[in-house]
Write a protein that holds these residues in place. Structure first.
Motif, PDB file in Angstrom:
ATOM      1  N   GLY A 354       0.803  -1.212   0.000  1.00  0.00           N
ATOM      2  CA  GLY A 354       0.000   0.000   0.000  1.00  0.00           C
ATOM      3  C   GLY A 354       0.837   1.263   0.000  1.00  0.00           C
ATOM      4  N   ALA A 355       2.048   1.176   0.567  1.00  0.00           N
ATOM      5  CA  ALA A 355       2.942   2.335   0.604  1.00  0.00           C
ATOM      6  C   ALA A 355       3.747   2.490  -0.680  1.00  0.00           C
ATOM      7  N   GLY A 356       3.541   1.579  -1.644  1.00  0.00           N
ATOM      8  CA  GLY A 356       4.241   1.682  -2.926  1.00  0.00           C
ATOM      9  C   GLY A 356       5.572   0.964  -2.984  1.00  0.00           C
ATOM     10  N   TYR A 579      -3.400  13.131  -0.479  1.00  0.00           N
ATOM     11  CA  TYR A 579      -2.240  12.254  -0.505  1.00  0.00           C
ATOM     12  C   TYR A 579      -1.153  12.851  -1.388  1.00  0.00           C
ATOM     13  N   LYS A 580       0.083  12.473  -1.063  1.00  0.00           N
ATOM     14  CA  LYS A 580       1.209  12.928  -1.877  1.00  0.00           C
ATOM     15  C   LYS A 580       1.094  12.384  -3.297  1.00  0.00           C
ATOM     16  N   GLY A 581       0.566  11.155  -3.435  1.00  0.00           N
ATOM     17  CA  GLY A 581       0.451  10.561  -4.759  1.00  0.00           C
ATOM     18  C   GLY A 581      -0.451  11.352  -5.682  1.00  0.00           C
ATOM     19  N   SER A 582      -1.505  11.960  -5.136  1.00  0.00           N
ATOM     20  CA  SER A 582      -2.415  12.762  -5.958  1.00  0.00           C
ATOM     21  C   SER A 582      -1.714  14.003  -6.485  1.00  0.00           C
ATOM     22  N   ALA A 583      -0.946  14.654  -5.619  1.00  0.00           N
ATOM     23  CA  ALA A 583      -0.218  15.846  -6.044  1.00  0.00           C
ATOM     24  C   ALA A 583       0.837  15.480  -7.088  1.00  0.00           C
ATOM     25  N   ASN A 584       1.524  14.364  -6.884  1.00  0.00           N
ATOM     26  CA  ASN A 584       2.540  13.935  -7.855  1.00  0.00           C
ATOM     27  C   ASN A 584       1.913  13.597  -9.202  1.00  0.00           C
TER      28      ASN A 584
END
Length: 737
Positions: A354-356, A579-584
């Motif tokens: 889940g953390a990638g 989430y950071k993933g959305s911004a990235n």
């Protein structure tokens, strides 16, 4: 109505008569002794403790007990020992009625106690009792006599608590909470430094306080007052109540559960007394995580027993917060033996996945699935296959895991069987992309389709993810009619709720050269999706417009997309809940849009505008293979071939598997004519190994063979051109995946 009123009036008259008779014996003159001196035996009715189990039942539940005494026995006991004042007598009578299950009668008795008048006396008496205990240690006797004894205070506080329980049983939760709060107010104002341990000899007082502290948040919950509930929990967890470790842990767990599932956001705690470096939670989730981590620490220190639900709630909290790596750290810090080693491997693998951190998760699953652990763990086999299916070089291992899962199932659950078949199809599809020979590629593609069709049929074509994978596999094998059929079925089942289904349908239609239909689908999707989810749709729409020659419309679409992305990026930077993933993802999409615009201006020979777009992309990410490739294409169009080669090499240094850079390098080297044919061919063959469906690679390989001039090379060139033409006819405006 009249009969009910008469019954109620008779009941009150009967209680008043009993109480008058009761008081006749105990209030017949002067006060004799303090309450703590009046009952020599703890078994007498006058001070017989109503144990915690008598009134700590569930909300609204009143426990009835056998009639172990009556009013006359209580009168006799009190008359033989001493006398009580009016409030204390009512407290005893109310307790007796409550124990008998007569909560309405008990409430009527308790309501006759003047708590407001007794409160100042109780506060003074408690403060003096505290000082007396402190000075007793120094052998000092210079103390004034307290207005009430500790036993009398305990009796009245218990009466207040039982009144709250009666109100709870009658469904008057707000009044019950207000009554219960009086106990905490009295104790808190009496002891500035917290409830003293030297009063612990009176077990009833401490017990009543403990029960009141526990009951108050529950009453506010029942009264549907979330703010008051949270404030009462925070108050209960202050160190001033002298609670035992188990009670404190119970309150912390209940508070964390309420914060996680109450469905509303409340004000963060005001911790001005904390040091500057201390962590202050900013919202419900952070406060719940903090409480649950404190409980885990208590478990590690062996202050409380292990409770598996703590880890369940903590997992949910970290999942909501998007910080599964921190959850993994907490699990790793648990002492051996708290959770089973196999379970630890499984939970940690889920956290890291889940953390990638896919490869870390895969290594943990390999340990779990080894012969010494649990080689037939079905969930672990499925997760391992899913991870491997996302990496072509691990696809063979993924297919092995999926096959093992199918063997473990036997005649088991159809849903699990369909999932295993789907994962098997995904792994075989990934394997086909790295196959060396055409025969191996075709064989694995056929097996992949067979597994996916089997998965879809076992779910009666109702599983959305399986239908998506099946349509995608048909599309990548350029079987567009079948791909369109399943994509249409997918959209109908989803009701247009999934972005991936819209995009897949639009790309399939573009591969069928039905550009107007593709644009119609994209417009429908834009109408049904939120503004933050429209990025991929707008980019695909712009490319469809470009293919149709609508240059102005495409540029306008890209401009609209860039404006939306810039607003979205500012939102992500200001709101930490995302989430950071959305911004990235938003930044990555913005980079691709600037590069798309750069290619438009390069094809129009507008070098200055192209350079502006490239500078914008470099500001987002200077370490990008796509950006270096676009720069190389610009140099190539300008005729600066050496600079173009340098740019393509930079792209390949960043990503050796970047197919457009491999093809462009071969094209520029062929134009320079100072490299051997083997080098040029090696770049093109490498591109085809990575993407065998790339029409540009086949076309340039055909040009290479044609330039050789031999009869055999001309035949090979013809085959390459034929493959390129066939692929170009079914090429989408964007990759299907």
């Amino acid at each position: 109505m009249k009969s009910e009123k008469r019954i109620s009036k008779r009941r009150r008259s009967r209680i008043s008569l009993k109480f008058g008779k009761f008081m006749k014996y105990i209030c017949s003159g002067e006060q004799l002794k303090a309450v703590d001196e009046m009952v020599p035996s703890s078994e007498s009715i006058g001070t017989k403790d109503c144990s915690a189990s008598d009134y700590s039942s569930k909300a609204g539940e009143v426990v009835k007990h056998p009639d172990i005494g009556n009013i006359e026995e209580a009168e006799w006991s009190l008359r033989e020992t001493s006398s009580l004042n009016y409030e204390e007598a009512r407290a005893l009578l109310g307790r007796i009625e409550y124990q008998k299950g007569n909560i309405e009668a008990a409430l009527h008795v308790f309501e006759g106690i003047d708590i407001a008048a007794a409160t100042p006396k109780m506060k003074i008496a408690l403060a003096l009792a505290n000082r007396k205990g402190e000075r007793h240690k120094r052998r000092s006797q210079n103390l004034s006599s307290p207005p009430m004894s500790v036993h009398a205070i305990s009796l009245l506080l218990e009466a207040i608590f039982l009144k709250a329980k009666c109100l709870q049983g009658l469904g008057r939760f707000k009044e019950a909470a207000q009554s219960c709060k009086v106990i905490l107010d009295i104790v808190e104002s009496s002891f500035a430094e917290g409830f003293p341990e030297n009063l612990g000899a009176d077990c009833k007082l401490q017990e009543t306080l403990n029960r009141a502290v526990e009951l108050l948040p529950e009453l506010w919950k029942l009264a549907d007052a979330p703010r008051e509930t949270i404030m009462s929990y925070r108050r209960a967890l202050l160190p001033c109540w002298n609670l035992d470790v188990e009670t404190t842990a119970k309150l912390q767990k209940e508070f964390a559960i309420f914060l996680l599932y109450c469905g509303g956001e409340t004000c963060p705690p005001n911790l001005r007394s904390q040091m500057g470096s201390s962590f202050v939670p900013r919202n419900n989730i952070e406060e719940a995580i903090l409480l649950l981590m404190i409980l885990l620490r208590k478990v590690a220190l062996k202050r409380i027993e292990w409770d598996p639900s703590i880890l369940d709630h903590l997992s949910f909290a970290f999942s909501i917060a998007g910080d599964l790596s921190s959850l993994a750290k907490q699990i790793e810090e648990l002492l051996p033996g708290i959770i089973n080693r196999k379970e630890r491997y499984h939970i940690l693998a889920l956290c890291y996945y889940g953390a990638g951190e896919d490869l870390v998760a895969l290594n943990l699953l390999r340990k779990l699935l080894s012969g010494s652990e649990d080689p037939k763990c079905l969930p672990a086999l499925l997760i391992a296959s899913k991870i491997c299916g996302e990496y072509p070089d691990l696809a063979e291992e993924g297919a092995t895991f999926a096959s093992r899962a199918l063997e473990c199932l036997g005649d088991g659950c159809d849903q699990m069987e369909s999932t295993a078949n789907c994962l098997l199809g995904i792994s075989l599809s990934a394997q086909s992309k790295v196959a060396i020979t055409d025969f191996d590629r075709a064989t694995r593609q056929a097996k992949a389709l067979q597994a996916l069709v089997s998965a879809a049929r076992s779910t009666n074509m109702r599983d959305l993810s399986i239908l998506y994978r099946l349509s995608l596999e048909y599309a990548e094998q350029r079987k567009l009619n079948a791909a369109h059929y399943y994509a249409k079925m997918l959209l109908k089942l989803e009701g247009g709720s999934n972005l991936k289904g819209w995009l897949l349908m639009a790309r399939i239609l573009s591969a069928q050269k039905r550009y107007e239909d593709a644009e119609t689908i994209l417009n429908a999707a834009l109408d049904q999706t939120g503004k933050w989810e429209q990025g991929e749709l707008l980019r695909t729409k712009a490319k469809v417009q470009l293919v149709q020659g609508q240059l102005k419309g495409a540029v306008e679409t890209y401009t609209h997309l860039l404006a939306a992305l810039q607003v979205q990026t500012k939102t992500f930077s200001s709101d930490k809940r995302f989430y950071k993933g959305s911004a990235n993802h938003a930044r990555s999409l913005e980079l691709e849009v600037w590069l798309d615009l750069a290619f438009i201006y390069i094809n129009l020979s507008q070098w200055h505008d192209a350079e502006i777009c490239l500078s914008k992309s470099e500001a987002i990410s200077s370490y990008s293979a796509s950006k270096c490739h676009a720069t190389g294409v610009l140099y190539e169009k300008k005729g600066l071939y050496k600079e173009a080669i340098k740019a393509f090499r930079s792209a390949l240094n960043i990503d050796p598997a970047h197919v457009p850079s491999l093809i462009s390098t071969a094209m520029v080297l062929r134009k320079l004519s100072d490299q051997s044919n083997a080098v040029i061919r090696s770049f093109l063959m490498a591109a085809l190994r990575l993407d065998g469906m790339n029409s540009s690679a086949w076309y340039n390989l055909g040009l290479f063979y044609k330039s050789q001039g031999t009869q055999s090379s001309k035949l090979e060139a013809a085959e390459c051109f034929e493959a390129a033409a066939s692929l170009e006819e079914t090429a989408p405006v964007e990759p299907f995946r």
